[in-house]
Design a protein around this motif. Structure first.
Motif: not given
Ligand SMILES: Cc1ncc(C[n+]2csc(CCOP(=O)(O)OP(=O)(O)O)c2C)c(N)n1
Ligand code: SF4
Lengths: 258, 356
Positions: A61-63, B209-214, B216-221
């Motif tokens: 989804y990033d691409f 999406r469920s995966l969140e490598p960032n 800070n974004k995951l914390i905000r979510h």
């Protein structure tokens, strides 16, 4: 003196300024670009929903510049079933495809994959066969070849300990609900061109409503194989194609179900 | 429609789902909920709705995940050990903020257990059986009429809050028939056009999406999801009180157990003993505040469940420290009968009343 001009265009179905974050030399990038080119050529971007699954493919989804949903590890074909059927119940037909790893499709998700094929779900599944669990660091997967050394088969896959690899495209071809099942590779130009044609055919079969279409893409994973990109391609050409022949295993237009 | 009918709990749920606009059902057989899937397998194809006999509960709940991403009203139903199989996807559904209604017609556990009714999955439903910081709305009907009403409500809440909702009942209620009315859907439709996946036409592509490598974004979510839970707790908590005003002691019970408890209340009232009943209708959000208020005036509570004491934890959390809490439970059964309850309650209250 004339200077030659190199023209490089990015398919519309790939997000602007995308930098693939796959390892250098990884075939995932080539495979995704082919998918995007075919989406463009068939004008599918605006009516597509793509299913990403756990593995190196998850950042799809990033691409891709299409609507995407992520599935839990292995369940992409079940998620795709839900997306396709819900739209149908709502009176609209969307183009739905999954993009999954071999561990995802053929190990943890084999049940969902096989039954989607048997039900003849009118979706397309693309399975990247790189003969290991790439994202978690190259452990032995359902497709690791006999003798293949991985982090969990340190002396090589052997039948006493590990049993045998699965030939996914051959198995899927046995299901009556399947319109098309083929294996392709990306180790040279000829194969890349063939892979694109095959993806296009699988997509067209879904558009024609013929049932489950499937492409297994034999791909390199230079990082976990501990090979250079070109050595990895040689390994596919010279070794892996022996276990995994490049072939169309089912084409319902040529050999219909009896 | 709108007439009183003799309805079985499972059928009432299936029919109410259709009346609520459910367009997708995915299921796998397990007693004591199978009639839901059987009934819908007949009704949904007639209406060209989505019905899939899934290969497993894992398949079913993941189909629900996909279908709900299109904005459809989606239901899956199952029971206990099989609901356990759905927990990974349920956690994804919560994280993706997707509206899915899951019916759990509880049977006895742990493990395969048996098909006897039970309330053994309170913890799994309320505290959460999947990983991570998420909450599932849990509705607990105690009559067939409430199976109807709460099915409508489950679809409404799931769409309004974009959150999974569990309808939690025991096999007794799923299997028994009593008069009920299925009216038209009393709730408004929710506009979901801003987030559904239906092709990036004339708009940017969307991702669920469920995966969140960032990080800070995951914390905000997670903070955002938590805000939603706070709103749920403030606005959607629901319960029933019966003769609690002047009660010397209050019974707490949910689902079918609350029906017997109500009869037990009447029994004591006839004897001049002031017994009340407090029945949570939403198990999450749990009516902590109201129960705490009641402990200011009533100092004795008796929790009754068809398990070994699961809601008991939430009752304890509600209650001030100078209050006595007792528990009456039976892990599984055809019922915890009124006489069994009365025997146990007599024992608990005998020091306070001469006339027992
Ligand atoms: C249920 C579950 N088990 C394990 C994992 C960890 N995991 C994430 S990706 C992955 C391997 C994916 O391998 P494959 O499907 O072959 O794709 P590749 O990364 O090789 O492209 C695993 C095991 C997970 N996310 N979920
Ligand atoms: S780990 Fe392997 S499959 Fe994954 S991105 Fe790197 S090279 Fe590609």
């Amino acid at each position: 003196m004339q200077t030659s001009e190199i023209k490089y265009t990015v398919p519309k179905s790939i997000k602007k300024d995308t930098v693939f974050t796959f390892c250098p030399g990884c075939d995932h990038g080539v495979a995704l670009r082919l998918v995007a080119e075919v989406l463009d050529e068939l004008n599918l971007r605006e009516k597509s929903v793509a299913i990403a699954s756990s593995g190196c493919s998850v950042l799809l989804y990033d691409f891709l510049d299409v609507d995407c949903i992520e599935s839990p590890h292995g369940r992409a074909c079940a998620v795709a079933t839900g997306v396709k059927r819900a739209h149908k119940a709502n009176g609209s037909d969307k183009f739905v495809f999954t993009y999954q790893g071999d561990g995802d499709f053929a190990s943890i998700g084999l049940g969902e994959s096989l039954h989607s094929a048997l039900r003849g779900e009118n979706i397309t599944a693309i399975c990247i066969n790189n003969t290991n669990y790439g994202m978690t660091g190259g452990q032995m997967g359902p497709t690791s070849a006999m003798g293949q050394i991985t982090t969990t088969s340190p002396t090589g896959r052997n039948k006493e300990y590990h049993g045998f690899p699965i030939k996914t495209a051959e198995h899927i071809a046995l299901c009556d609900g399947v319109s098309y099942s083929a294996r392709v590779a990306l180790y040279d130009i000829k194969n890349i061109i063939n892979a694109k044609k095959t993806i296009k055919k699988a997509f067209e079969y879904q558009l024609e409503g013929l049932g489950f279409s499937f492409i297994e893409i034999l791909s390199s994973c230079p990082t976990n194989w501990k090979l250079s990109p070109s050595e990895a391609h040689k390994k596919i050409e010279n070794e892996l194609t022996k276990t995994y022949p490049i072939k169309v295993f089912k084409d319902i237009k040529e050999t219909p179900n009896v | 429609m709108s007439e009183k009918e003799l309805l079985k709990g499972n059928i009432a749920i299936a029919r109410s789902a259709l009346a609520a606009g459910c367009s997708c059902y995915f299921g796998y057989p397990i007693t004591p909920q199978t009639e839901i899937g059987e009934f819908l397998s007949y009704e949904m194809p007639k209406r060209k709705l989505a019905y899939v006999c899934a290969e497993s509960e894992i398949g079913a709940i993941n189909m629900a995940l996909g279908a709900s991403a299109t904005g459809a009203k989606v239901m899956v139903s199952s029971s206990s050990c099989a609901v356990s199989l759905m927990q990974e996807a349920l956690s994804y559904i919560a994280s993706d903020e997707l509206p899915v209604v899951l019916v759990n017609v509880m049977r006895a556990g742990p493990g395969q257990g048996h098909i006897y009714p039970s309330q053994g999955d309170y913890n799994q439903a309320v505290i959460g059986g999947g990983n991570g910081d998420y909450k599932t709305i849990v509705l607990a009907p105690s009559s067939v009429q409430e199976c109807v009403d709460m099915t409508f409500r489950a679809f409404y809440l799931s769409q309004k809050y974009r959150n999974p909702v569990i309808l939690l009942l025991d096999g007794m209620l799923g299997q028994m028939a009593e008069p009920a009315i299925i009216k038209d859907n009393p709730y408004p439709e929710t506009d979901n056009s801003s987030w559904v996946l239906n092709g990036a036409n004339q708009r940017p592509a969307r991702e669920i999406r469920s995966l969140e490598p960032n990080q800070n974004k995951l914390i905000r979510h997670i903070y955002e999801m938590n805000k939603k839970y706070k709103a749920l707790e403030a606005n959607e908590t629901d319960w029933e009180e019966y003769q609690t005003q002047d009660a010397d002691f209050i019974l707490t019970a949910f689902g079918t157990m609350a029906r017997s408890a109500k009869a037990v209340c009447n029994y004591y009232r006839e004897k001049g003993i002031k017994c009340g009943l407090f029945r949570p209708k939403t198990l999450y959000p749990f009516p902590f505040e109201r129960l705490r208020e009641l402990t200011k005036t009533t100092k004795k509570f008796i929790d009754i469940e068809m398990n070994m004491g699961q809601m008991l934890r939430d009752v304890r959390l509600s209650i001030l420290s100078n209050v006595q809490i007792s528990f009456i439970g039976k892990p599984v059964g055809d019922w915890l009968s009124e006489s069994e309850m009365i025997g146990a309650i007599d024992n608990i209250i005998k020091d306070c009343y001469a006339n027992i």
